[in-house]
Scaffold this motif. Structure first.
Motif, short mmCIF file in Angstrom:
data_model
loop_
_atom_site.label_atom_id
_atom_site.label_comp_id
_atom_site.label_asym_id
_atom_site.label_seq_id
_atom_site.Cartn_x
_atom_site.Cartn_y
_atom_site.Cartn_z
N LEU A 104 0.83 -1.21 0.00
CA LEU A 104 0.00 0.00 0.00
C LEU A 104 0.86 1.26 0.00
CD1 LEU A 104 -2.88 -0.89 2.48
CD2 LEU A 104 -3.11 -0.40 0.03
N ARG A 105 2.02 1.20 0.63
CA ARG A 105 2.90 2.37 0.65
C ARG A 105 3.31 2.75 -0.77
NH1 ARG A 105 6.55 5.15 3.97
NH2 ARG A 105 8.40 5.88 2.87
N ASP A 106 3.65 1.75 -1.59
CA ASP A 106 4.03 2.02 -2.98
C ASP A 106 2.91 2.74 -3.72
OD1 ASP A 106 6.26 0.56 -2.36
OD2 ASP A 106 5.93 -1.03 -3.84
N ILE A 107 1.68 2.33 -3.46
CA ILE A 107 0.54 2.82 -4.23
C ILE A 107 0.06 4.19 -3.76
CG2 ILE A 107 -1.88 2.36 -4.82
CD1 ILE A 107 -1.20 -0.64 -4.56
N VAL A 108 -0.11 4.33 -2.46
CA VAL A 108 -0.87 5.46 -1.92
C VAL A 108 0.02 6.63 -1.51
CG1 VAL A 108 -2.59 6.15 -0.21
CG2 VAL A 108 -2.60 3.82 -1.10
N HIS A 109 1.26 6.38 -1.18
CA HIS A 109 2.11 7.42 -0.61
C HIS A 109 2.18 8.63 -1.54
CE1 HIS A 109 4.89 8.73 2.44
NE2 HIS A 109 5.76 9.11 1.52
N GLY A 110 1.77 9.77 -1.04
CA GLY A 110 1.78 10.99 -1.83
C GLY A 110 0.52 11.21 -2.63
N ALA A 111 -0.43 10.27 -2.59
CA ALA A 111 -1.65 10.40 -3.41
C ALA A 111 -2.92 10.28 -2.60
CB ALA A 111 -1.64 9.34 -4.51
N GLY A 112 -2.82 10.00 -1.32
CA GLY A 112 -3.99 9.89 -0.47
C GLY A 112 -3.62 10.21 0.96
#
Length: 412
Positions: free
Chosen positions: A319-327
């Protein structure tokens, strides 16, 4: 489709169902990898027999029962016979490293790749660093669905040459299809906080219930919707389909929260079709992915952002790869922290709109379009397969194709 040699053989786990009726996450991913690959007409997918395999993809059904008694052994023997007949140049095994030593023995002339969708340290014959190091040395490539999975693969392995074989290859999505679907959904969004996933402790279902109840109780018109159950119903046995003690406890807690209200504050819908879930993402004011375990990837987070749904998530695993900086991200997640985040977004429509725009743009920036992902996988296969005969679909992300095959860690 054009009959060409099966130069690329993709072997699914025996539990996967390569058909629309009840496809698992790996089958859906492989379907899209093949459809958008320049090697599509030279690829055969091997998997457990199904009634109606996905159209337009060459598929070979394998037995899961036999004299051997063991489902896994029967499947491996059936795969062996089929692969010896097909004689592919490259065999790509998904999530079953324990199959590889045997297949390498019976098909010594083929190249081998492994695609990891889950934690390799929980897989047979791959748990120790020594086992992973020995098998990695014999593979062309190991595709890892996230930086977190790559880190788990390489834990205890400090050989740079082996590390270069391990590459991050996220699940790709046909983002223009999401955009078109989102465009026909009427605005404004409903005052709904959405949870999609299995009703299990790892997914933070109980955490979500407590946070939603605390955040929404004094916000008139708002409610929470939970889509999912402990186990999917398709093909389930009577025992497997029964409600687990954890899900029963969650349902009892939701009933207590809803008691005495004119309208439920939290609704549990059970499983819904994929199309229904995407429509819910397109209408909800926000989505929450409150996982408390290290997610290998985080498909629901991508789907939410692709449908323009503002996202709150924990920073666990992939999840860190996906969401970090975008949610909005929480680490660690507690009921109070999650309730505060939900309440803040409920009271700030401008912030929700900004997160929705940023989340969708983030998917393009990070290369989650299936065209980018498939093109990168094709580049990794060229040494074995040569140039693709057919041109893959052109990326619509507006970015130059990036190698999927980044050697990121979960700290990237």
């Amino acid at each position: 489709m054009t009959a060409r040699p099966a130069d690329l053989a993709i072997l699914l786990p025996p539990s996967e169902s390569f058909q629309a009726a009840n496809a698992g996450a790996i089958s859906l991913s492989v379907r899209d990898f093949v459809r958008f690959s320049g090697y599509a007409d030279r690829t055969t997918v091997f998997g457990a027999r199904v009634d109606e395999p996905f159209a337009g993809i060459r598929f070979r059904g394998l037995a899961t029962r036999g004299l051997a008694g063991s489902r896994r052994l029967a499947y491996l023997l059936s795969a062996t016979r089929a692969l010896l007949t097909a004689r592919p140049k490259l065999i790509e095994v998904h999530n079953r490293p324990e199959f590889l030593p045997w297949l390498m023995r019976v098909a010594p002339g083929a190249g081998f790749a492994l695609f990891l969708h889950n934690d390799p340290q929980a897989m047979r014959r791959f748990r120790s660093a020594g086992e992973r190091r020995a098998l990695l040395a014999r593979l062309d490539t190991v595709f890892c669905v996230s930086g977190h999975i790559r880190s788990r693969l390489l834990e205890g392995i400090d050989d740079p040459a082996l590390a270069r074989k391990a590459v991050v290859c996220p699940i790709g999505f046909d983002l223009p299809v999401f955009d078109a679907r989102r465009a026909v959904i009427a605005a404004p969004r409903d005052p709904v906080v959405l949870f999609v996933g299995r009703i299990v402790q790892d997914k933070g279902a109980d955490l979500f219930v407590e946070a939603a109840a605390a955040a929404l109780a004094d916000r008139p018109g708002w409610r929470a919707v939970m889509v999912g159950a402990d186990r999917p119903p398709e093909g389930a046995t009577a025992r497997a389909a029964a409600v687990s003690p954890f899900e029963a406890a969650v349902r009892a807690r939701v009933a207590a929260i809803n008691a005495g209200r004119d309208r439920p504050l939290i609704e549990m819908t059970g499983f819904r079709t994929y199309d229904q879930v995407l429509d819910l993402y397109g209408r909800a004011a926000m989505a929450v992915v409150p996982s408390v375990w290290n997610e290998p990837f985080g498909r629901t987070a991508v789907e939410a952002m692709a449908m323009g749904c503002p996202l709150i998530a924990t920073e666990r695993g992939g999840l860190r790869d996906i969401v970090h900086g975008a949610g909005l991200t929480l680490d660690p997640a507690t009921p109070d922290a999650l309730a505060a985040a939900i309440g803040m977004l409920a009271d700030d429509p401008a912030r929700r709109e900004a997160l929705a725009r940023n989340g969708r743009a983030h998917l393009d920036r990070q290369g989650y379009d299936i065209r980018d992902v498939a093109a990168g996988m094709d580049r990794a296969r060229r040494d074995r397969l040569g140039q693709p005969v057919s041109a893959p679909p052109v990326s619509t992300s507006g970015n130059p194709p990036r190698p999927p095959l980044t050697q990121r860690t979960d700290d990237a």
